[in-house]
Design an enzyme around this catalytic site. Structure first.
Site, PDB file in Angstrom:
ATOM      1  N   ASP A  38      28.664  -2.296  25.385  1.00 60.59           N
ATOM      2  CA  ASP A  38      29.291  -1.086  24.858  1.00 60.59           C
ATOM      3  C   ASP A  38      30.517  -1.453  24.025  1.00 60.59           C
ATOM      4  OD1 ASP A  38      27.435   0.509  26.137  1.00 60.59           O
ATOM      5  OD2 ASP A  38      28.661   0.745  27.941  1.00 60.59           O
ATOM      6  N   TYR A  66      29.857  -9.965  35.387  1.00 57.57           N
ATOM      7  CA  TYR A  66      30.915  -9.128  34.833  1.00 57.57           C
ATOM      8  C   TYR A  66      32.107  -9.089  35.776  1.00 57.57           C
ATOM      9  CZ  TYR A  66      27.104  -7.103  31.998  1.00 57.57           C
ATOM     10  OH  TYR A  66      26.044  -6.919  31.150  1.00 57.57           O
ATOM     11  N   ASP A  80      32.704   5.818  31.763  1.00 52.48           N
ATOM     12  CA  ASP A  80      33.799   4.879  31.529  1.00 52.48           C
ATOM     13  C   ASP A  80      35.023   5.668  31.073  1.00 52.48           C
ATOM     14  OD1 ASP A  80      33.350   5.481  28.845  1.00 52.48           O
ATOM     15  OD2 ASP A  80      32.306   3.612  28.425  1.00 52.48           O
ATOM     16  N   ARG A 178      28.847   0.466  34.543  1.00 53.07           N
ATOM     17  CA  ARG A 178      29.597   1.730  34.654  1.00 53.07           C
ATOM     18  C   ARG A 178      28.914   2.678  35.640  1.00 53.07           C
ATOM     19  NH1 ARG A 178      27.404   4.700  29.731  1.00 53.07           N
ATOM     20  NH2 ARG A 178      26.241   3.092  28.621  1.00 53.07           N
TER      21      ARG A 178
END
Length: 304
Positions: A38, A66, A80, A178
């Site tokens: 993203d 991540y 988010d 997310r």
């Protein structure tokens, strides 16, 4: 120009933006990325150039790592920090480290996850974010993902109405971190969203190996860019490796079916197998033959 370039994607750019920029820098149309990030997310983005675009799918399939921050107290349309607030619930109770660890543990392993509305998943011929931008919410089938490991990285930080903490996750392809942040919030009893995210690894590639666009432009100007590209044969090191002689290599280049060699039975059933010649060049990617389980069939020939 041919190989894999590891980009440290900056915030504010889509993965497609990075591909477009690399086409200009490398002066080639044959560029492809190996997994969408993203715009707000930074970190490891392997990009394939030239003939290496043939191996995009094998790099995309690798697990990702991540480091994320989840904030409890409100959820958003995009899951988010860039979205509009959907639900609020002031965090007045104490969230302990044990509470968070239990939530992370409960979401480890194979789980079901529903893709967010703001995503590129296609349903009915349209991407979900196209429905979302039109103000529509549609049913999305859940998908199986695997959370290999989750680790708490920080203290539990209480603000005026919210609580935040950071965690590390190693997960399978197709995981939306997310959405995972929202799921963690649900386990803890609060609306939540992902407030920060960086991809620190994509398969075998680590963030410390990545280049900024400033570095890449400098390397291109000095004629050093090709030297920084990871060769195809090296980029596929995460796959089981089958080395063959030069006589058989000629047949592989023509798409020959191979008998599963001793010791490769498990790999044939579960993985793609990278086939190399005596010089160490990866010639093709093979998979188990769908009708003849004792044979391998080429799924991608890389050298003709």
């Amino acid at each position: 120009m041919e190989g894999v370039l590891l980009i440290n994607k900056p915030a504010g750019m889509t993965s497609h933006d990075c591909v477009a920029k690399m086409r200009r820098i490398a002066r080639t149309k044959k560029v492809g990325h190996t997994g969408t990030l993203d715009p707000d997310v930074t970190g490891v983005l392997p990009v394939c150039l030239g003939r290496a675009t043939k191996i995009v799918e094998y790099l995309t399939a690798a697990s990702k790592t991540y480091e994320a921050e989840v904030t409890l107290g409100f959820s958003t349309t995009t899951e988010d920090s860039s979205g509009e607030v959907v639900e609020k619930k002031k965090v007045e109770s104490v969230i302990t480290k044990e509470d968070v660890l239990e939530a992370l543990k409960s979401l480890t392993g194979e789980i079901d996850q529903v893709p967010p509305m703001y995503s590129a998943v296609k349903i009915g011929g349209k991407k979900l974010y196209e429905y979302a931008r039109a103000g529509q919410t549609i049913e999305r089938p859940s998908r199986k993902i695997t959370i290999h490991e989750m680790t708490l990285l920080s203290d539990i930080v209480s603000n005026e109405d919210t609580v935040s903490f950071r965690f590390k996750v190693q997960c399978s392809k197709g995981t939306y971190v997310r959405t995972l942040a929202v799921m963690i919030g649900e386990k803890l009893g609060f609306p939540a969203h992902m407030s920060h995210l960086i991809r620190t690894a994509s398969g075998p590639f680590l963030i410390d190996q990545c280049h900024t666009f400033e570095d890449i432009e400098e390397m291109a100007e000095e004629g050093r860019l090709q030297d920084e590209l990871i060769p195809i044969s090296t980029a596929l090191n995460h796959l089981p490796k089958l080395s063959i002689n030069d006589t058989l290599a000629k047949k592989v280049k023509n798409g020959a079916v191979l008998e599963v060699p001793p010791g490769f039975e498990q790999y044939a059933a579960e993985d793609s197998i990278a086939v190399y010649d005596e010089q160490g060049t990866c010639l093709a990617i093979y998979k188990q033959h769908p009708e003849k389980p004792h044979f391998l069939k080429p799924s991608k020939v890389l050298v003709i």
